[in-house]
Design an enzyme around this catalytic site. Sequence first.
Site, mmCIF file in Angstrom:
data_model
loop_
_atom_site.group_PDB
_atom_site.id
_atom_site.type_symbol
_atom_site.label_atom_id
_atom_site.label_comp_id
_atom_site.label_asym_id
_atom_site.label_seq_id
_atom_site.Cartn_x
_atom_site.Cartn_y
_atom_site.Cartn_z
ATOM 1 N N GLY A 12 0.780 -1.237 0.000
ATOM 2 C CA GLY A 12 0.000 0.000 0.000
ATOM 3 C C GLY A 12 0.813 1.288 0.000
ATOM 4 N N ASN A 14 1.530 3.037 -2.611
ATOM 5 C CA ASN A 14 0.823 3.976 -3.500
ATOM 6 C C ASN A 14 -0.405 4.563 -2.816
ATOM 7 O OD1 ASN A 14 1.987 4.281 -6.361
ATOM 8 N ND2 ASN A 14 2.217 2.089 -5.925
ATOM 9 N N ARG A 66 -15.788 -17.579 -8.799
ATOM 10 C CA ARG A 66 -15.315 -16.254 -9.218
ATOM 11 C C ARG A 66 -16.465 -15.285 -9.445
ATOM 12 N NH1 ARG A 66 -10.167 -14.814 -8.030
ATOM 13 N NH2 ARG A 66 -9.818 -12.869 -9.090
ATOM 14 N N ASN A 108 -5.355 2.710 -13.181
ATOM 15 C CA ASN A 108 -4.395 1.751 -12.616
ATOM 16 C C ASN A 108 -2.999 2.338 -12.718
ATOM 17 O OD1 ASN A 108 -3.363 -0.915 -11.820
ATOM 18 N ND2 ASN A 108 -2.675 -1.095 -13.949
ATOM 19 N N HIS A 110 0.865 1.153 -13.228
ATOM 20 C CA HIS A 110 1.658 -0.011 -13.641
ATOM 21 C C HIS A 110 3.141 0.360 -13.581
ATOM 22 C CE1 HIS A 110 2.489 -3.827 -15.535
ATOM 23 N NE2 HIS A 110 3.361 -3.193 -16.301
ATOM 24 N N GLU A 148 -11.384 -3.609 -20.625
ATOM 25 C CA GLU A 148 -11.613 -5.039 -20.395
ATOM 26 C C GLU A 148 -10.333 -5.876 -20.485
ATOM 27 O OE1 GLU A 148 -14.104 -3.212 -21.382
ATOM 28 O OE2 GLU A 148 -15.843 -4.045 -20.309
ATOM 29 N N ASP A 151 -3.918 -3.878 -18.999
ATOM 30 C CA ASP A 151 -2.934 -2.814 -19.272
ATOM 31 C C ASP A 151 -3.055 -2.220 -20.676
ATOM 32 O OD1 ASP A 151 -1.909 -3.351 -16.703
ATOM 33 O OD2 ASP A 151 -0.446 -4.770 -17.467
HETATM 34 C C1 GAR Z 1 3.330 -1.161 -7.381
HETATM 35 O O1 GAR Z 1 4.635 -1.148 -7.897
HETATM 36 C C2 GAR Z 1 2.326 -1.152 -8.505
HETATM 37 O O2 GAR Z 1 2.718 -0.392 -9.617
HETATM 38 C C3 GAR Z 1 2.297 -2.617 -8.868
HETATM 39 O O3 GAR Z 1 2.334 -3.278 -7.628
HETATM 40 C C4 GAR Z 1 3.033 -2.476 -6.673
HETATM 41 C C5 GAR Z 1 2.175 -2.290 -5.451
HETATM 42 O O4 GAR Z 1 2.884 -1.646 -4.420
HETATM 43 N N1 GAR Z 1 1.121 -2.936 -9.648
HETATM 44 C C6 GAR Z 1 1.137 -3.840 -10.634
HETATM 45 O O5 GAR Z 1 2.100 -4.503 -10.921
HETATM 46 C C7 GAR Z 1 -0.188 -3.976 -11.372
HETATM 47 N N2 GAR Z 1 0.007 -4.659 -12.623
HETATM 48 P P1 GAR Z 1 2.137 -0.940 -3.221
HETATM 49 O O6 GAR Z 1 1.142 -1.941 -2.640
HETATM 50 O O7 GAR Z 1 3.239 -0.618 -2.256
HETATM 51 O O8 GAR Z 1 1.445 0.293 -3.763
#
Ligand code: GAR
Length: 207
Positions: A12, A14, A66, A108, A110, A148, A151
């Site tokens: 978490g 971000n 699911r 999102n 990435h 859908e 990325d």
């Molecule tokens: C981050 O680097 C984010 O960009 C990546 O997971 C990490 C989560 O870190 N997301 C992906 O790879 C999605 N395809 P966080 O929980 O510390 O924010």
Amino acid sequence: MLRVTVCVSGGGTNLQAIIDRIADGTIRNTQIVQVISNNPGAYALTRAKEAGIPAVCVSPKDFPDRSAFNEALLAKINEAAPDLIVLAGFMVAVPHEICAAYRGRIINVHPALIPSFCGKGYYGLRVHEKALERGVKVTGATVHFVDEDLDTGPIILQKAVEIQESDTPEILQRRVMEQAEWIILPHAIDLIAAGKVTIEGRRTHIS
Ligand code: GAR
């Protein structure tokens, strides 16, 4: 006020960047109304609670299949009626029914410069392992709208980060977070809250 749901799965950082940038006024006119994790052990849930934000876990393990999980996730999001859903390290492919219900309102982050190192199998640390394996000299992060597919949605912001000879996946992951993700994700939310981002086909326009 832009009402935001943040979906998380792990540490978490971000989410923390968004919380901190709202607190210091970098992100304006925005409130996190809900944090949802698919993982009960996610430290992101603790971060949310410490910030006084309602935080819940909706785990696929608690549902028979699911489609029951997808339904519960959508119902939980609908309870908060957010204007925007932010996937901040959310390691679940967004169900089609949620994409349809919140079209153009899901973003999102990435950890690479899309269309490099993205799509199926590219998540978290693996993205940085692949970038180092391939020997690229520059990587970065991307904030994009979610559609859908994985990325593939319209790109909002990207920021490049240089790779260094001595990088390990962990060191590179941290640099991409510090120099790119924690900056462009809050910035994108601020731009959306200000009504400055429009989608034009596969592209976005920022005014
Ligand atoms: C981050 O680097 C984010 O960009 C990546 O997971 C990490 C989560 O870190 N997301 C992906 O790879 C999605 N395809 P966080 O929980 O510390 O924010």
